[in-house]
Design a protein around this motif. Structure first.
Motif, mmCIF file in Angstrom:
data_model
loop_
_atom_site.group_PDB
_atom_site.id
_atom_site.type_symbol
_atom_site.label_atom_id
_atom_site.label_comp_id
_atom_site.label_asym_id
_atom_site.label_seq_id
_atom_site.Cartn_x
_atom_site.Cartn_y
_atom_site.Cartn_z
ATOM 1 N N GLN A 58 9.660 2.487 -75.238
ATOM 2 C CA GLN A 58 9.785 3.348 -74.064
ATOM 3 C C GLN A 58 8.530 4.181 -73.838
ATOM 4 O OE1 GLN A 58 12.707 6.735 -73.977
ATOM 5 N NE2 GLN A 58 13.591 5.540 -72.316
ATOM 6 N N ASP A 78 13.728 2.458 -76.215
ATOM 7 C CA ASP A 78 14.770 2.761 -75.240
ATOM 8 C C ASP A 78 16.080 2.983 -76.001
ATOM 9 O OD1 ASP A 78 16.552 2.960 -73.205
ATOM 10 O OD2 ASP A 78 16.134 1.016 -72.305
ATOM 11 N N THR A 80 19.241 3.583 -74.941
ATOM 12 C CA THR A 80 20.496 3.484 -74.196
ATOM 13 C C THR A 80 21.591 2.778 -74.987
ATOM 14 O OG1 THR A 80 19.257 3.448 -72.119
ATOM 15 C CG2 THR A 80 21.555 2.697 -72.059
#
Length: 344
Positions: A58, A78, A80
């Motif tokens: 990221q 990332d 998520t």
């Protein structure tokens, strides 16, 4: 005739100079017998820093040449899907905690009261069934009712007795509460769910890459948006404090040097500057002198690889720098390696 005399004088002069050099070489003053001098190059450790999980990069927070501190955040994946896994496992743990709490609490007073009421109802039904059966029995004996009526009353009586037994057992279970085996199974399941949550939280933390030690970013290997795995280095970090000198000890001097002895390191880059060091490693096996090492002895002699460590807080000593190491042989008692500054 004159030229022959000049050539003769020149030859005599050359012979005299050669004889003088030979005498000086064989009778030259020895170096300081109380100091051992060896030569080598500065070496450092490197770390290939990588994430502990796979994902998409990221952001990267440092550049090549940046100096970083231990624990400093270097990059992030990332998060998520890792956050989703944590949320799922948190909900699972909460549900299982409620299951265990219900078992530990046992039966509620209302549940026990309801079980008692079921027993009372079953007792009343049984009493009515017994009365009906007695009446039908008398009527059947006088042949006022058919035998089928007596059979029906007997069946109703039998059913009422079974219902009372079932209600009494249900009351007993309500009073005793859950089985200890069910509680143990619920505890084990909760422990498993908590372990899964801890793993998910660890994987979420692993989306952040931190510096393992103080050092310098030597290479930035990936860029934001790249997919990486634990086998994919993200940065190469040069750990340049402490550094060490990779040098070679002649076999004749092996008995004079011991681990923990103090040493002085000199570099042509800093004339007159001496860096304090200590002997941190002596190879247990001999080898032939590498061609890159310049020593006064013949290259065919056996040597032992040594590491002379030195603190480098100002980062003056750099990888590959040629240096000279002076090891005093008098009043140089070895110290435990852990007591030296910077460790080893």
């Amino acid at each position: 005739m004159a030229s022959k005399k000049k050539r003769l004088l020149l030859l005599l002069l050359v012979l005299a100079i050669g004889a003088g050099l030979t005498y000086w070489w064989t009778h030259r003053p020895a170096g300081n017998p109380h100091t051992l001098t060896i030569y080598g190059n500065i070496d450092i450790r490197e770390v290939q820093s990588a994430f502990n999980d796979s994902g998409r990069v990221q952001q990267l927070l440092v550049q090549e040449g940046d100096r970083v501190r231990k624990g400093q955040l270097l990059a992030e994946l990332d998060p998520t899907r890792f956050q989703d896994a944590v949320d799922r496992d948190q909900a699972t743990v909460a549900a299982q905690e409620q299951v265990l709490a219900r078992l530990l609490a046992g039966s509620r007073p209302e549940e026990i009261a309801a079980a008692r009421a079921q027993v009372a109802a079953a007792q009343a039904t049984l009493q009515n069934a017994e009365t009906t059966w007695q009446r039908q029995k008398a009527l059947a004996a006088a042949q006022y009712v058919p035998k089928q009526s007596l059979d029906n009353a007997a069946a109703a009586l039998k059913t009422a007795r079974a219902d009372l037994e079932r209600s009494q057992q249900a009351l007993t279970l309500a009073i005793k509460g859950p089985r200890k085996e069910d509680i143990a199974a619920a505890r084990a399941q909760l422990q498993a769910e908590r372990a899964a949550l801890a793993l998910a939280e660890r994987e979420l933390r692993d989306t952040k890459l931190s510096a393992p030690e103080d050092g310098v970013v030597q290479d930035r290997i990936v860029e934001p948006g790249d997919m990486v795995s634990p086998a994919t280095p993200v940065f190469t970090l040069a750990l340049d404090n402490p550094v060490w000198v990779r040098a070679y000890l002649p076999e004749k001097a092996l008995g004079k040097v011991r681990l923990g002895m103090r040493a002085q390191i000199e570099s042509d880059s800093f004339p007159g500057k001496r860096f304090a060091g200590w002997v941190g490693f002596i190879s247990p096996t001999a080898e032939f002198t590498p061609k890159t090492v310049q020593t006064p002895e013949l290259r065919t002699e056996l040597v032992y690889r040594v590491r002379v460590y030195a603190c480098n807080p100002e980062h003056r000593l750099r990888l590959g720098m040629p240096v000279t190491v002076q090891i005093p042989l008098q009043n140089n008692q070895p110290q435990p390696l852990a007591e030296h500054p910077c460790g080893h």
